[in-house]
Design an enzyme around this catalytic site. Sequence first.
Site, PDB file in Angstrom:
ATOM      1  N   ASP A  27     -42.731   8.534  18.415  1.00 36.76           N
ATOM      2  CA  ASP A  27     -41.333   8.691  18.820  1.00 36.76           C
ATOM      3  C   ASP A  27     -40.420   9.060  17.655  1.00 36.76           C
ATOM      4  OD1 ASP A  27     -41.521   6.152  17.678  1.00 36.76           O
ATOM      5  OD2 ASP A  27     -39.877   5.362  18.877  1.00 36.76           O
ATOM      6  N   ASP A  40     -39.513   7.763  14.679  1.00 42.99           N
ATOM      7  CA  ASP A  40     -38.570   6.934  13.928  1.00 42.99           C
ATOM      8  C   ASP A  40     -39.142   6.579  12.551  1.00 42.99           C
ATOM      9  OD1 ASP A  40     -40.432   5.115  14.842  1.00 42.99           O
ATOM     10  OD2 ASP A  40     -38.982   3.714  15.676  1.00 42.99           O
ATOM     11  N   SER A  89     -43.903   4.504  21.182  1.00 45.33           N
ATOM     12  CA  SER A  89     -43.963   4.695  19.728  1.00 45.33           C
ATOM     13  C   SER A  89     -45.316   5.226  19.265  1.00 45.33           C
ATOM     14  CB  SER A  89     -43.599   3.386  19.028  1.00 45.33           C
ATOM     15  OG  SER A  89     -43.486   3.592  17.643  1.00 45.33           O
ATOM     16  N   ASP A 138     -44.651   9.104  13.496  1.00 46.80           N
ATOM     17  CA  ASP A 138     -45.277   8.422  14.627  1.00 46.80           C
ATOM     18  C   ASP A 138     -44.811   9.100  15.926  1.00 46.80           C
ATOM     19  OD1 ASP A 138     -42.663   7.437  14.513  1.00 46.80           O
ATOM     20  OD2 ASP A 138     -43.231   5.501  15.365  1.00 46.80           O
TER      21      ASP A 138
HETATM   22 MG    MG Z   1     -41.879   4.444  16.406  1.00 46.58          MG
END
Ligand code: MG
Length: 449
Positions: free
Chosen positions: A239, A241, A94, A237
Amino acid sequence: MKKLFGTFGVRRVANTELTPEFASKLAASYGSIVKGKVAVGGDTRTTTEMIKHAVISGLLSSGCDVVDLGFLPTPAVQYAVRNYYDGGVIITASHNPPKYNGIKFVDSDGIGTPDDMEIEIEKMFFNDNPDRVSWNEIGEVETNSGLLEEYIENVINRVDGDAIRNAKLKVIVDCGSGAACFTTPFLLRKLGCEVITMNCQPDGFFPGRNPEPTEPNLKELIEVVKATGADLGVAHDGDADRTICIDEEGNFVFGDKSFALVEKYMLKENNGGLIVTTVATSSAIYDIASEYNGEVIATKVGDLIVARELKDKNGLFGGEENGGLIFPDFVYGRDAALSTAKIIEIIAKTGKPLSILIEELPVYYSEKMKIECPDELKQEIMQKIAEETHEFEVDTTDGVKIIKEDGWVIIRPSGTEPIFRCFAEAKTLKEAKKMAEWGISLVSKYLNQ
Ligand code: MG
């Protein structure tokens, strides 16, 4: 008690703790339970490819078939699993620094695996007994090259494309060299926005900025929004999400504000509905719900818990104060692409700049503080605080939330560090600070007894 899994997956320093051997055995343990077709994808970290191959190897050895989705956002894997596969593995850390990586498992709905399943995976991992199938039952690997395009099209189908195209918005996109490089710039160009990209070359060294989209990390984006006269800045961020916005004046928009904004328009569009969030979320969420025919359920802190509740209760929309927004008819998890498209749709349809849209929301101020506390004292201190404050309205869904007339404070022991966190909200900043300090004083009083 789980030994490996945190709130969503296992996160470690790559290739010292999170080695290929570790990843392969953990994936074989997961595969032994799933026994089906598993999608595998990951973020842009330098170690993702290495760990991904180890994960695929482990899954195949447990008899699973594998669909290699390559590099893509976490929610795109969750979308794929929910629609087509029996399970999924996401290789990502992340927003953590580049030396970290992690493994997240999802169930067939695309939600992070539940506690009981993670305990079962750990048992198999530590007993060295994942199910290894015989040579003639080894699974097969395929790819799904059209998945990303399909995911983007599905985001577009959920917003008013014509309204966005007509608004001709100029958007600065900062993907931080993470997984959003494969989605957001393409998505916004398809929606007719004028897109200027920053840090949109995938790079696991994250040369442009730290992958966590905090205000200090987005200084350059803020400058570029101001210098170019853009309508909006968007950052993600690592990744992809989470979405964080910068308004047309260069102000950093906190996640709880964008959550409240999207909530307001989702409720308006749908004539009400069920909103799920956590006990740490702003009172603005409740104010908006009562104005627009909504109902709010507050869960313990954690995006997985919110996602699960949305599914179980057939909710309309959910999210957290950190800007992670969940659209349960699309993905049972935080989704940055649809969050971005939705915010842009709101700007386009209202014809109002983002700063004005934010100004129109109920105003609250918040303050976060923390205090060190040994793990073994946490439970006792919580109990004593709950007893001492029983004359107020108290919510013990997660930690102790004390609700007073002027605001509230939530006192929660951290699950990962020897600290208590106090998070307060009130109508003025001064009052919020006072409430947070009061929370800290309650902890320290029992800490020193
Ligand atoms: Mg994330």
